[in-house]
Design a protein around this motif. Structure first.
Motif, mmCIF file in Angstrom:
data_model
loop_
_atom_site.group_PDB
_atom_site.id
_atom_site.type_symbol
_atom_site.label_atom_id
_atom_site.label_comp_id
_atom_site.label_asym_id
_atom_site.label_seq_id
_atom_site.Cartn_x
_atom_site.Cartn_y
_atom_site.Cartn_z
ATOM 1 N N ILE A 139 0.838 -1.194 0.000
ATOM 2 C CA ILE A 139 0.000 0.000 0.000
ATOM 3 C C ILE A 139 0.878 1.251 0.000
ATOM 4 C CG2 ILE A 139 -1.766 1.292 1.271
ATOM 5 C CD1 ILE A 139 -2.740 -1.438 2.359
ATOM 6 N N ASP A 140 1.877 1.270 0.858
ATOM 7 C CA ASP A 140 2.862 2.367 0.866
ATOM 8 C C ASP A 140 3.961 2.032 1.865
ATOM 9 O OD1 ASP A 140 4.121 4.689 0.125
ATOM 10 O OD2 ASP A 140 2.374 5.975 0.468
ATOM 11 N N ALA A 141 4.970 2.872 1.928
ATOM 12 C CA ALA A 141 6.093 2.687 2.848
ATOM 13 C C ALA A 141 6.624 4.043 3.280
ATOM 14 C CB ALA A 141 7.205 1.877 2.181
ATOM 15 N N VAL A 142 7.202 4.082 4.470
ATOM 16 C CA VAL A 142 7.831 5.324 4.947
ATOM 17 C C VAL A 142 8.962 5.737 4.007
ATOM 18 C CG1 VAL A 142 9.423 6.168 6.711
ATOM 19 C CG2 VAL A 142 7.223 5.269 7.394
ATOM 20 N N LYS A 143 9.710 4.747 3.524
ATOM 21 C CA LYS A 143 10.784 5.007 2.563
ATOM 22 C C LYS A 143 10.488 4.236 1.273
ATOM 23 C CE LYS A 143 14.240 5.207 6.280
ATOM 24 N NZ LYS A 143 15.463 4.561 6.821
ATOM 25 N N ARG A 144 10.128 4.939 0.246
ATOM 26 C CA ARG A 144 9.908 4.293 -1.048
ATOM 27 C C ARG A 144 11.257 4.016 -1.719
ATOM 28 N NH1 ARG A 144 4.738 7.451 -3.822
ATOM 29 N NH2 ARG A 144 3.218 6.997 -2.159
ATOM 30 N N ILE A 145 11.417 2.785 -2.209
ATOM 31 C CA ILE A 145 12.671 2.382 -2.853
ATOM 32 C C ILE A 145 12.380 2.076 -4.311
ATOM 33 C CG2 ILE A 145 14.672 0.852 -2.725
ATOM 34 C CD1 ILE A 145 14.174 2.427 -0.151
ATOM 35 N N SER A 146 12.902 2.891 -5.217
ATOM 36 C CA SER A 146 12.656 2.700 -6.642
ATOM 37 C C SER A 146 13.636 1.696 -7.237
ATOM 38 C CB SER A 146 12.777 4.039 -7.377
ATOM 39 O OG SER A 146 14.108 4.516 -7.293
ATOM 40 N N ASP A 147 13.405 1.327 -8.498
ATOM 41 C CA ASP A 147 14.317 0.407 -9.202
ATOM 42 C C ASP A 147 15.712 0.993 -9.307
ATOM 43 O OD1 ASP A 147 12.307 -1.460 -9.606
ATOM 44 O OD2 ASP A 147 11.638 -0.528 -11.458
ATOM 45 N N ASP A 148 15.781 2.327 -9.447
ATOM 46 C CA ASP A 148 17.095 2.974 -9.566
ATOM 47 C C ASP A 148 17.878 2.872 -8.259
ATOM 48 O OD1 ASP A 148 16.398 3.694 -12.123
ATOM 49 O OD2 ASP A 148 15.667 5.685 -11.523
ATOM 50 N N SER A 150 17.425 0.410 -5.847
ATOM 51 C CA SER A 150 17.728 -0.983 -5.519
ATOM 52 C C SER A 150 17.139 -1.908 -6.583
ATOM 53 C CB SER A 150 17.166 -1.351 -4.148
ATOM 54 O OG SER A 150 17.321 -2.732 -3.899
ATOM 55 N N GLU A 151 18.002 -2.646 -7.259
ATOM 56 C CA GLU A 151 17.532 -3.626 -8.236
ATOM 57 C C GLU A 151 17.084 -4.908 -7.541
ATOM 58 O OE1 GLU A 151 20.611 -4.300 -11.028
ATOM 59 O OE2 GLU A 151 20.616 -2.254 -11.842
ATOM 60 N N VAL A 152 17.609 -5.138 -6.338
ATOM 61 C CA VAL A 152 17.319 -6.381 -5.616
ATOM 62 C C VAL A 152 15.910 -6.374 -5.049
ATOM 63 C CG1 VAL A 152 18.016 -7.863 -3.699
ATOM 64 C CG2 VAL A 152 19.747 -6.664 -5.039
ATOM 65 N N ARG A 153 15.513 -5.252 -4.406
ATOM 66 C CA ARG A 153 14.228 -5.242 -3.691
ATOM 67 C C ARG A 153 13.622 -3.845 -3.691
ATOM 68 N NH1 ARG A 153 12.880 -5.006 2.095
ATOM 69 N NH2 ARG A 153 10.937 -6.127 2.439
ATOM 70 N N PRO A 154 13.018 -3.434 -4.808
ATOM 71 C CA PRO A 154 12.323 -2.140 -4.812
ATOM 72 C C PRO A 154 11.066 -2.205 -3.944
ATOM 73 C CG PRO A 154 11.995 -3.291 -6.891
ATOM 74 C CD PRO A 154 12.997 -4.096 -6.113
ATOM 75 N N VAL A 155 10.698 -1.086 -3.346
ATOM 76 C CA VAL A 155 9.506 -1.010 -2.495
ATOM 77 C C VAL A 155 8.686 0.189 -2.944
ATOM 78 C CG1 VAL A 155 8.641 -0.719 -0.144
ATOM 79 C CG2 VAL A 155 10.723 -2.049 -0.534
ATOM 80 N N LEU A 156 7.605 -0.087 -3.666
ATOM 81 C CA LEU A 156 6.745 0.972 -4.186
ATOM 82 C C LEU A 156 5.278 0.539 -4.082
ATOM 83 C CD1 LEU A 156 8.733 1.920 -7.423
ATOM 84 C CD2 LEU A 156 8.516 3.327 -5.368
ATOM 85 N N PRO A 157 4.344 1.489 -3.916
ATOM 86 C CA PRO A 157 2.924 1.131 -3.867
ATOM 87 C C PRO A 157 2.515 0.334 -5.104
ATOM 88 C CG PRO A 157 3.230 3.425 -3.236
ATOM 89 C CD PRO A 157 4.554 2.940 -3.731
ATOM 90 N N GLY A 158 1.722 -0.726 -4.866
ATOM 91 C CA GLY A 158 1.244 -1.553 -5.958
ATOM 92 C C GLY A 158 2.104 -2.769 -6.248
ATOM 93 N N PRO A 164 12.971 -9.318 3.181
ATOM 94 C CA PRO A 164 14.392 -9.049 2.941
ATOM 95 C C PRO A 164 15.137 -10.369 2.744
ATOM 96 C CG PRO A 164 13.591 -7.815 4.841
ATOM 97 C CD PRO A 164 12.512 -8.775 4.472
ATOM 98 N N PRO A 165 16.246 -10.353 1.989
ATOM 99 C CA PRO A 165 17.014 -11.591 1.764
ATOM 100 C C PRO A 165 17.390 -12.250 3.093
ATOM 101 C CG PRO A 165 17.835 -9.812 0.385
ATOM 102 C CD PRO A 165 16.847 -9.205 1.311
ATOM 103 N N SER A 166 17.153 -13.575 3.177
ATOM 104 C CA SER A 166 17.438 -14.295 4.425
ATOM 105 C C SER A 166 18.914 -14.662 4.510
ATOM 106 C CB SER A 166 16.592 -15.563 4.508
ATOM 107 O OG SER A 166 16.890 -16.422 3.413
ATOM 108 N N GLN A 167 19.365 -14.939 5.736
ATOM 109 C CA GLN A 167 20.752 -15.326 5.974
ATOM 110 C C GLN A 167 20.830 -16.827 6.220
ATOM 111 O OE1 GLN A 167 21.177 -12.676 9.382
ATOM 112 N NE2 GLN A 167 22.618 -11.426 8.206
ATOM 113 N N ASP A 168 21.869 -17.435 5.693
ATOM 114 C CA ASP A 168 22.063 -18.883 5.868
ATOM 115 C C ASP A 168 22.776 -19.132 7.195
ATOM 116 O OD1 ASP A 168 22.170 -21.584 5.452
ATOM 117 O OD2 ASP A 168 23.972 -21.508 4.186
#
Length: 585
Positions: A139-148, A150-158, A164-168
């Motif tokens: 729905i939304d986030a305090v910090k929106r993360i675009s593709d530019d 972070s390629e690994v995990r963008p965070v945007l509405p919709g 987050p990546p898990s640790q082994d």
């Protein structure tokens, strides 16, 4: 800072124990990256704080009162839209990571019951608060993360929410038996505490060092140097730690250094430092975190809101310092004016031997005891008489410039002191009302334009009020206008006035009320004055004090600027605990 996965597990237990089925009462966003959700439960009302600030990411119940902005931010409005009157279903930690999902049941626009989840992700500067629905749609986030970004995990509405990546690593809450063996078989021969962090999920360096300290009897050892006894102790400690975490048999502990300041915290006793740190057990994890982060958060929150003023004052101070330095240099040049007068006198005495058209003349310097010849420059376009007048005119200009420069330098130095005092008050401001009062003060002094036109009704702001151990009222100003009013209008002749010596700070007054002020109250007032000053983080602070009748304000002086000649000086250390205890809230 030991806000690790293990610590998170205990806060989750604390929250779930008291707040499940609580109804959302209010939602606020006091800071750019922090949310407070009010939960009304059968046990009372709790304020759940979620903070994604890079310097202090965390979540817990809070009892601190944070002033909210006059206009709620958009993220706050969105939460109110989706969560208002919702029911708290519980908090869920993801493995032993520092990711926690807060689940809420609420109604959508059609009146259907839906589940909304707030993901609190504690990852240093990548910390975030993300809201998504039961289908995993963000729905939304305090910090929106675009593709530019972070390629690994963008965070945007919709977008689809992903963890987050898990640790082994080993989760000792699920599988403590294999931890010691896996650590002993580490491919890298590294120090034990580092190997523990490398192989076990959710443990901070502090806890890893504590485990290693127990396993090696306080010695520092690499993996290859571990004995059978070390490995057995390591296995025992990890299994015992796992049991304590699962059963909630832990305790919130603050580590206090020798100066009395909290430096770290944990969910267990820490023995690795011997007696260097004192351990202070708190009544709950939320109380611990409130005490550890509360003051720091208030400072950060105000810095965000006052950032424009801080930059403005820093630039203004720098410009003023440069201007005064240039004026002092100009003054040193004008100090040579006596040479100009002497040249005029020497030319006048030798006018008979000079002619128009000369570039210079060697003449006897009758002002010198040696009576040597000096070379005086002349303007060839002027007659000897005109050259004489030119030197006299230059002398008069230099003399007038010196008077003006002395006046301008004094004004500049007073302005630097004033700016420094405002900067100090701004750094120590704790509320929107205090910021507003400082802005108004700067507008009244001509530093800010049109501020009063935007905000016509200032909120009423009183000085800080304290009650001394002897029952005397102590008042301390929050801004320079208030300092003037407190000292020059509201106080009486025999009230006692305090101020840090040659250090920006608040005016502090003990109301005598016709009584003799005891030494204990005088000392407490001096400590309050030291704490409410630029020197609050220092020690052995000189604080001047004198009856109000000896404090005067020079005509035309800046707000908060006073003079006094009769005074005594106390040397004190700022004491936050004492100040907090005496403060009337």
């Amino acid at each position: 800072m030991a806000f690790d996965g293990a610590f998170v597990s205990q806060i989750v237990k604390e929250i779930n124990n008291v707040a499940i089925d609580g109804r959302i009462d209010k939602i606020h966003q006091p800071g750019k990256e922090e949310i407070i959700i009010g939960l009304r439960t059968k046990n009372g009302v709790y304020k759940l704080l979620l903070c994604a600030n890079a310097s202090s990411p965390r979540f817990h119940f809070t009892n601190l009162t944070a002033e909210n902005p006059k206009q709620p931010p958009m993220f706050c409005m969105l939460l109110r839209k989706h969560l208002s009157s919702g029911r708290f279903l519980g908090a869920e930690q993801i493995g032993m990571d520092r990711t926690v999902h807060f689940h809420f049941e609420t109604n959508n626009e059609l009146g259907d019951k839906v589940i909304i989840t707030i993901s609190m992700e504690i990852m240093g500067r990548h910390s975030n608060i993300i809201v998504f629905d039961e289908n995993g749609k963000i729905i939304d986030a305090v910090k929106r993360i675009s593709d530019d970004m972070s390629e690994v995990r963008p965070v945007l509405p919709g977008m689809k929410y992903t963890l987050p990546p898990s640790q082994d690593k080993i989760n000792i809450m699920e599988n403590p038996e294999s931890a010691a063996e896996k650590i002993s078989q580490s491919k890298r021969d590294i120090e034990l505490s580092k190997a523990i962090m490398e192989h076990i999920m959710g443990l901070s360096p502090l806890i890893a060092r504590e485990i290693a300290h127990f396993a090696t009897h306080g010695n520092t050892k690499n993996i290859s140097a571990l004995t059978k006894d070390n490995l057995e102790r390591l296995d025992f400690y990890i299994k015992n730690l796992s049991y304590s975490l699962k059963e909630g048999k832990t305790k919130p502990v603050l580590l206090i250094d020798q100066s009395g300041k909290p430096t770290d915290f944990s969910f267990m006793e820490i023995t690795q430092y011997d007696n260097y740190y004192k351990l202070k057990e708190c009544e709950s994890y939320s109380t611990l975190l409130d005490g550890y982060f509360g003051e720091r958060d208030a400072i950060d929150r105000m810095k965000q809101r006052s950032n424009d003023l801080l930059k403005f004052l820093a630039n203004l101070s720098e410009r003023t310092v440069r201007r005064v330095a240039a004026q002092k240099e100009e003054l040193s040049i004008s100090a040579e004016r006596e040479y100009l007068k002497n040249c005029g006198d020497i030319i006048s005495a030798n006018m008979y031997s000079l002619k128009k058209g000369q570039n210079s003349a060697k003449l006897i310097n009758f002002y010198s005891p040696e009576q040597e010849e000096i070379e005086i420059k002349l303007d060839p376009r002027l007659t000897p008489s005109q050259n004489t007048q030119k030197y006299y005119n230059d002398y008069r200009k230099a003399a007038n410039a010196e008077k003006k420069l002395i006046e301008l330098i004094a004004q500049g130095e007073e302005e630097i002191q004033y700016i420094d005092s405002v900067f100090d008050l701004l750094v120590r401001a704790r509320s929107e009302s205090e910021l507003d009062a400082i802005r108004r003060e700067l507008a009244n002094e001509g530093y800010i334009k049109n501020y009063g036109a935007k905000y016509k009704k200032p909120e009423k702001l009183s000085p800080y009020k304290y009650i001394s151990s002897d029952g005397f009222t102590i008042l301390s100003g929050r801004n320079n206008i208030q300092n003037d009013k407190l000292t020059l209008k509201d106080s009486k002749n025999y009230d006692m006035w305090f101020h840090t010596q040659k250090i920006p700070g608040s005016h502090t007054v003990v109301i005598a009320d016709g009584k003799e002020i005891p030494n204990r109250t005088l000392e407490e007032a001096a400590i309050i004055a030291a704490y409410n000053s630029k020197a609050r983080e220092s020690s052995k602070i000189p604080v001047d004090y004198t009856p109000i009748k000896y404090v005067k304000k020079p005509a035309g002086a800046k707000p908060g600027m006073v003079i006094y000649e009769t005074y005594q000086t106390a040397i004190v250390d700022p004491d936050p605990e004492l100040v907090e205890r005496l403060l009337v809230k």
